[in-house]
Each structure stands twice: as structure tokens, then as C-alpha cells.
Design an enzyme around this catalytic site. Structure first.
Site, PDB file in Angstrom:
ATOM      1  N   ASP A  10       0.814  -1.367   0.053  1.00  0.00           N
ATOM      2  CA  ASP A  10       0.040   0.035  -0.031  1.00  0.00           C
ATOM      3  C   ASP A  10       0.750   1.301   0.273  1.00  0.00           C
ATOM      4  O   ASP A  10       0.728   2.287   0.915  1.00  0.00           O
ATOM      5  CB  ASP A  10      -0.808   0.128   1.366  1.00  0.00           C
ATOM      6  CG  ASP A  10      -2.055  -1.067   1.097  1.00  0.00           C
ATOM      7  OD1 ASP A  10      -1.903  -1.754   0.101  1.00  0.00           O
ATOM      8  OD2 ASP A  10      -3.043  -1.022   1.959  1.00  0.00           O
ATOM      9  N   ASP A  50      -4.206  -0.515  -1.998  1.00  0.00           N
ATOM     10  CA  ASP A  50      -5.562  -0.259  -1.590  1.00  0.00           C
ATOM     11  C   ASP A  50      -6.667   0.245  -2.771  1.00  0.00           C
ATOM     12  O   ASP A  50      -6.125   1.335  -3.115  1.00  0.00           O
ATOM     13  CB  ASP A  50      -5.352   0.702  -0.270  1.00  0.00           C
ATOM     14  CG  ASP A  50      -6.472   0.485   0.568  1.00  0.00           C
ATOM     15  OD1 ASP A  50      -6.963  -0.654   0.887  1.00  0.00           O
ATOM     16  OD2 ASP A  50      -7.034   1.623   1.399  1.00  0.00           O
ATOM     17  N   HIS A  52     -10.342   1.149  -3.466  1.00  0.00           N
ATOM     18  CA  HIS A  52     -12.072   1.321  -3.129  1.00  0.00           C
ATOM     19  C   HIS A  52     -12.918   1.936  -3.912  1.00  0.00           C
ATOM     20  O   HIS A  52     -12.546   3.080  -4.747  1.00  0.00           O
ATOM     21  CB  HIS A  52     -12.163   2.001  -1.564  1.00  0.00           C
ATOM     22  CG  HIS A  52     -11.200   1.570  -0.511  1.00  0.00           C
ATOM     23  ND1 HIS A  52     -11.110   0.061  -0.242  1.00  0.00           N
ATOM     24  CD2 HIS A  52     -10.397   2.040   0.213  1.00  0.00           C
ATOM     25  CE1 HIS A  52     -10.376  -0.145   0.561  1.00  0.00           C
ATOM     26  NE2 HIS A  52      -9.927   1.103   1.198  1.00  0.00           N
ATOM     27  N   HIS A  56     -17.322   3.125  -0.374  1.00  0.00           N
ATOM     28  CA  HIS A  56     -16.975   1.876   0.230  1.00  0.00           C
ATOM     29  C   HIS A  56     -17.237   1.815   1.384  1.00  0.00           C
ATOM     30  O   HIS A  56     -17.152   2.946   2.333  1.00  0.00           O
ATOM     31  CB  HIS A  56     -15.396   1.789   0.103  1.00  0.00           C
ATOM     32  CG  HIS A  56     -14.885   0.442   0.475  1.00  0.00           C
ATOM     33  ND1 HIS A  56     -13.768   0.583   1.630  1.00  0.00           N
ATOM     34  CD2 HIS A  56     -14.915  -0.935   0.270  1.00  0.00           C
ATOM     35  CE1 HIS A  56     -13.664  -0.666   1.791  1.00  0.00           C
ATOM     36  NE2 HIS A  56     -14.184  -1.764   1.072  1.00  0.00           N
ATOM     37  N   HIS A  65     -10.457   7.676   1.259  1.00  0.00           N
ATOM     38  CA  HIS A  65      -9.237   7.439   0.740  1.00  0.00           C
ATOM     39  C   HIS A  65      -9.162   6.454  -0.461  1.00  0.00           C
ATOM     40  O   HIS A  65      -9.934   5.522  -0.527  1.00  0.00           O
ATOM     41  CB  HIS A  65      -8.194   7.055   1.818  1.00  0.00           C
ATOM     42  CG  HIS A  65      -8.508   5.612   2.460  1.00  0.00           C
ATOM     43  ND1 HIS A  65      -9.685   5.248   3.259  1.00  0.00           N
ATOM     44  CD2 HIS A  65      -7.986   4.399   2.123  1.00  0.00           C
ATOM     45  CE1 HIS A  65      -9.580   4.153   3.429  1.00  0.00           C
ATOM     46  NE2 HIS A  65      -8.726   3.569   2.870  1.00  0.00           N
ATOM     47  N   LYS A  90      -6.814  -4.527  -3.593  1.00  0.00           N
ATOM     48  CA  LYS A  90      -7.813  -4.951  -2.492  1.00  0.00           C
ATOM     49  C   LYS A  90      -8.727  -3.760  -1.919  1.00  0.00           C
ATOM     50  O   LYS A  90      -8.322  -2.830  -2.142  1.00  0.00           O
ATOM     51  CB  LYS A  90      -6.864  -5.488  -1.245  1.00  0.00           C
ATOM     52  CG  LYS A  90      -5.892  -4.084  -0.767  1.00  0.00           C
ATOM     53  CD  LYS A  90      -4.717  -4.725   0.161  1.00  0.00           C
ATOM     54  CE  LYS A  90      -4.165  -3.828   1.181  1.00  0.00           C
ATOM     55  NZ  LYS A  90      -5.035  -3.086   1.917  1.00  0.00           N
ATOM     56  N   CYS A 134      -2.361  -2.623   7.678  1.00  0.00           N
ATOM     57  CA  CYS A 134      -2.334  -3.492   6.467  1.00  0.00           C
ATOM     58  C   CYS A 134      -1.006  -4.362   6.363  1.00  0.00           C
ATOM     59  O   CYS A 134      -1.069  -5.495   5.976  1.00  0.00           O
ATOM     60  CB  CYS A 134      -2.529  -2.888   5.211  1.00  0.00           C
ATOM     61  SG  CYS A 134      -4.631  -2.227   5.187  1.00  0.00           S
TER      62      CYS A 134
HETATM   63 ZN   LIG Z   1      -8.381   1.382   2.667  1.00  0.00          ZN
END
Ligand SMILES: [Zn+2]
Length: 187
Positions: A10, A50, A52, A56, A65, A90, A134
Site C-alpha cells: 500500500d 488499496d 476502493h 466503500h 481514501h 484490495k 495492512c
Molecule cells: Zn483502505
């Protein structure tokens, strides 16, 4: 035979200083990670991202974010992707988050375990952001669900640290799960 992979967690812009969900000193890991990815010690290099949808579920907990397709979701411009073999996104399902690169919170795969297995990887080093979220989740699932020999290289990680105990507790949780937490990155 070299069967060790580097998992870079990330390095999205939104986690960098000035980003929507900035992790303190996050950009300091980038040159270390660039060097690790380029040092020839890894048979395979994977970066998680990351990623989204705009609506989300995690935005009930965290600021907006890493919205898919936005500049904040892109990797930091100084992260050298030239040595990265695969990118695993993800958190892309609206109703479920995925701190781990391996499986989301419903246990559905992001494909990382399968990619590593296909390459014959049995050992991994985990680096990136954030130590207490994470990185922790990815390293614990690497050591447990994926049954990989797992190390975390702390100089190449930074934590959110909402409380001062969060990063030490994350390190303890990783160790309890069988992760080797390394104080130096020159391994
Ligand atoms: Zn996130």
C-alpha cells in the site's frame, strides 16, 4: 533456489504525507523499498494497492481514501515499479474491507496466495504501510493462512499509531502469529 518474495504493502499516495489518510513519515520507506526491490534477492516482487469504490464501507471508519482511479489511489511517484512483477488490488468490493493483501474480511482471496504459489514462493518479506493495519494483517495471513516463512522488515514500514501502543501491539501480534520481525532491512 531463490524462493523468497517481497510483498510491498500500500504505497498509495493517500497514505503519504499530505494524503487523505496520511501515515507519519510514510515517504521515508520509499527509497529503502526501491533498494530492496532492486537488490536481486527476491525471486518475485508484488505490490498491494488499496483500491476502493466511492461508496466503500471502510469510509464509515476512515476518511475517504484510495478511491479507485483517483490520484490518491495511485502509487507514490518515487516508488519505482520497474522491479514489481505483480500488483494485487484490495478493498474493491463495496461492502467488505481488506487490510490484508491475501484475503478480505469475508475470507475471499485477493489472489496473492495463488500468485505466490504459482511462482514456487515459500518465504516472504513484508514491507510498507501501515505497520499496525495492512502490514500486520498481510504478514499474519502470510504466516498462518498461506503458511509462508514470513519476515517483516521494520525500517521499511511505518505505522498510523492512533495510540502509542498500536505499533508495539501490532509487532507483538505478528510475532505471536509466527512472523519474524526484523529490526533492520539489510537482509
Ligand atoms: Zn483502505
Amino acid at each position: 533456489m531463490n524462493n523468497r518474495a517481497l510483498i510491498i504493502v500500500d504505497l498509495n499516495n493517500d497514505f503519504m504525507p499530505g494524503g487523505a489518510l496520511a501515515v507519519p513519515e510514510a515517504d521515508q520507506v520509499i527509497p529503502i523499498i526501491n533498494d530492496l526491490a532492486a537488490n536481486g534477492n527476491y525471486a518475485y516482487v508484488v505490490a498491494t494497492q488499496d483500491w476502493h469504490p466511492l461508496n466503500h464501507s471502510s469510509f464509515a471508519t476512515w476518511p475517504l481514501h484510495c478511491v479507485a482511479g483517483s490520484p490518491g489511489a495511485e502509487f507514490h511517484p518515487l516508488f519505482d515499479q520497474g522491479k514489481v512483477h505483480a500488483i494485487v488490488r484490495k478493498g474493491f468490493d463495496t461492502d467488505v474491507d481488506s487490510y490484508s493483501g491475501f484475503y478480505n474480511e469475508r475470507g475471499e482471496t485477493n489472489g496473492l496466495a495463488e500468485l505466490l504459489k504459482a511462482r514456487g514462493i515459500t518465504r516472504v518479506d513484508v514491507v510498507g504501510l501501515a505497520t499496525d493495519y495492512c502490514v500486520k494483517a498481510t504478514a499474519i495471513e502470510a504466516a498462518t493462512l498461506a503458511a509462508l516463512d514470513t519476515r517483516v522488515l521494520l525500517p521499511a514500514c511505518r505505522g498510523v499509531g492512533l495510540t502509542p501502543e498500536d505499533v508495539p501491539r501490532a509487532i507483538e501480534a505478528m510475532r505471536e502469529a509466527g512472523v519474524e520481525v526484523m529490526e533492520e532491512a539489510h537482509v
